[in-house]
Design an enzyme around this catalytic site. Structure first.
Site, PDB file in Angstrom:
ATOM      1  N   ASN A  48       0.825  -1.198   0.000  1.00 46.77           N
ATOM      2  CA  ASN A  48       0.000   0.000   0.000  1.00 46.77           C
ATOM      3  C   ASN A  48       0.866   1.258   0.000  1.00 46.77           C
ATOM      4  OD1 ASN A  48       0.509  -0.898   2.755  1.00 46.77           O
ATOM      5  ND2 ASN A  48      -0.996   0.590   3.486  1.00 46.77           N
ATOM      6  N   GLU A  50       0.247   5.264   0.789  1.00 48.78           N
ATOM      7  CA  GLU A  50      -0.644   6.308   1.265  1.00 48.78           C
ATOM      8  C   GLU A  50      -0.222   7.667   0.727  1.00 48.78           C
ATOM      9  OE1 GLU A  50      -1.986   4.079   5.384  1.00 48.78           O
ATOM     10  OE2 GLU A  50      -0.728   5.858   5.536  1.00 48.78           O
ATOM     11  N   CYS A  59      -4.076   0.829  -2.594  1.00 51.26           N
ATOM     12  CA  CYS A  59      -3.993  -0.413  -1.834  1.00 51.26           C
ATOM     13  C   CYS A  59      -2.951  -1.342  -2.453  1.00 51.26           C
ATOM     14  CB  CYS A  59      -5.346  -1.111  -1.830  1.00 51.26           C
ATOM     15  SG  CYS A  59      -6.659  -0.163  -1.041  1.00 51.26           S
ATOM     16  N   GLU A  61      -3.132  -4.466  -3.336  1.00 50.66           N
ATOM     17  CA  GLU A  61      -3.621  -5.277  -4.456  1.00 50.66           C
ATOM     18  C   GLU A  61      -3.650  -4.467  -5.741  1.00 50.66           C
ATOM     19  OE1 GLU A  61      -6.228  -6.360  -0.802  1.00 50.66           O
ATOM     20  OE2 GLU A  61      -5.057  -4.650  -1.533  1.00 50.66           O
ATOM     21  N   CYS A  97     -10.391  -4.753  -0.134  1.00 52.98           N
ATOM     22  CA  CYS A  97     -11.509  -3.812  -0.084  1.00 52.98           C
ATOM     23  C   CYS A  97     -12.317  -3.943  -1.384  1.00 52.98           C
ATOM     24  CB  CYS A  97     -11.000  -2.383   0.103  1.00 52.98           C
ATOM     25  SG  CYS A  97     -10.190  -1.672  -1.354  1.00 52.98           S
ATOM     26  N   CYS A 100     -10.422  -3.005  -4.585  1.00 55.83           N
ATOM     27  CA  CYS A 100      -9.412  -3.999  -4.958  1.00 55.83           C
ATOM     28  C   CYS A 100     -10.052  -5.263  -5.510  1.00 55.83           C
ATOM     29  CB  CYS A 100      -8.516  -4.317  -3.774  1.00 55.83           C
ATOM     30  SG  CYS A 100      -7.416  -2.930  -3.405  1.00 55.83           S
TER      31      CYS A 100
END
Length: 144
Positions: A48, A50, A59, A61, A97, A100
């Site tokens: 990930n 940010e 993310c 993925e 999520c 993803c």
């Protein structure tokens, strides 16, 4: 950490865990790693990333899928491992999520696969078919 994994799966989880070590997560301090195994046994990882503008975060993925597509992969997705930090929350398995799930689905549908997703927690691995994580998914075939 066996968690009921075979050797190939344990290696995939280890690669996802190694990817998480490279996460850029200064705001959440929640490092996530993902590893994608393809039919030819190639593995592509992501972590990930940010951003101070929170909505722009990526993310693990999504990063892994972007790397795979950037390398010219158009399908062949066989298995996915997703790991989070072992010292946060209740240690439950982490699942992709919604965004993803859709991003993984795009890559899977390009090759007509339904990969198993290994959702890794502290003491448990939840095995879920991508189609069960995202039933009735929208994909490339809907645009034909």
């Amino acid at each position: 950490m066996s968690l009921g994994l075979n050797d190939e799966e344990a290696e995939l989880v280890a690669q996802a865990r190694a990817a998480a070590e490279h996460a850029y997560a200064p705001y959440s301090d929640y490092q996530v790693g993902a590893a994608l195994r393809f039919a030819d046994d190639a593995v592509i990882t992501g972590s990930n990333v940010e951003n101070a503008s929170y909505g722009l975060a990526l993310c693990a993925e999504t990063v892994a899928v972007a790397r795979a597509l950037g390398e010219g992969r158009r399908g062949g997705l066989a298995k996915v491992a997703v790991v989070g930090p072992l010292d946060k929350g209740v240690g439950a398995p982490i699942t992709p999520c919604g965004r993803c799930r859709q991003v993984l689905n795009e890559l899977a549908q390009l090759g007509g696969t339904d990969p198993e997703v290994l959702c890794v927690g502290k003491d448990e691995v939840r095995r879920v078919a991508l189609s069960d994580l995202l039933p009735h998914a929208f994909g490339p075939a809907h645009l034909d």
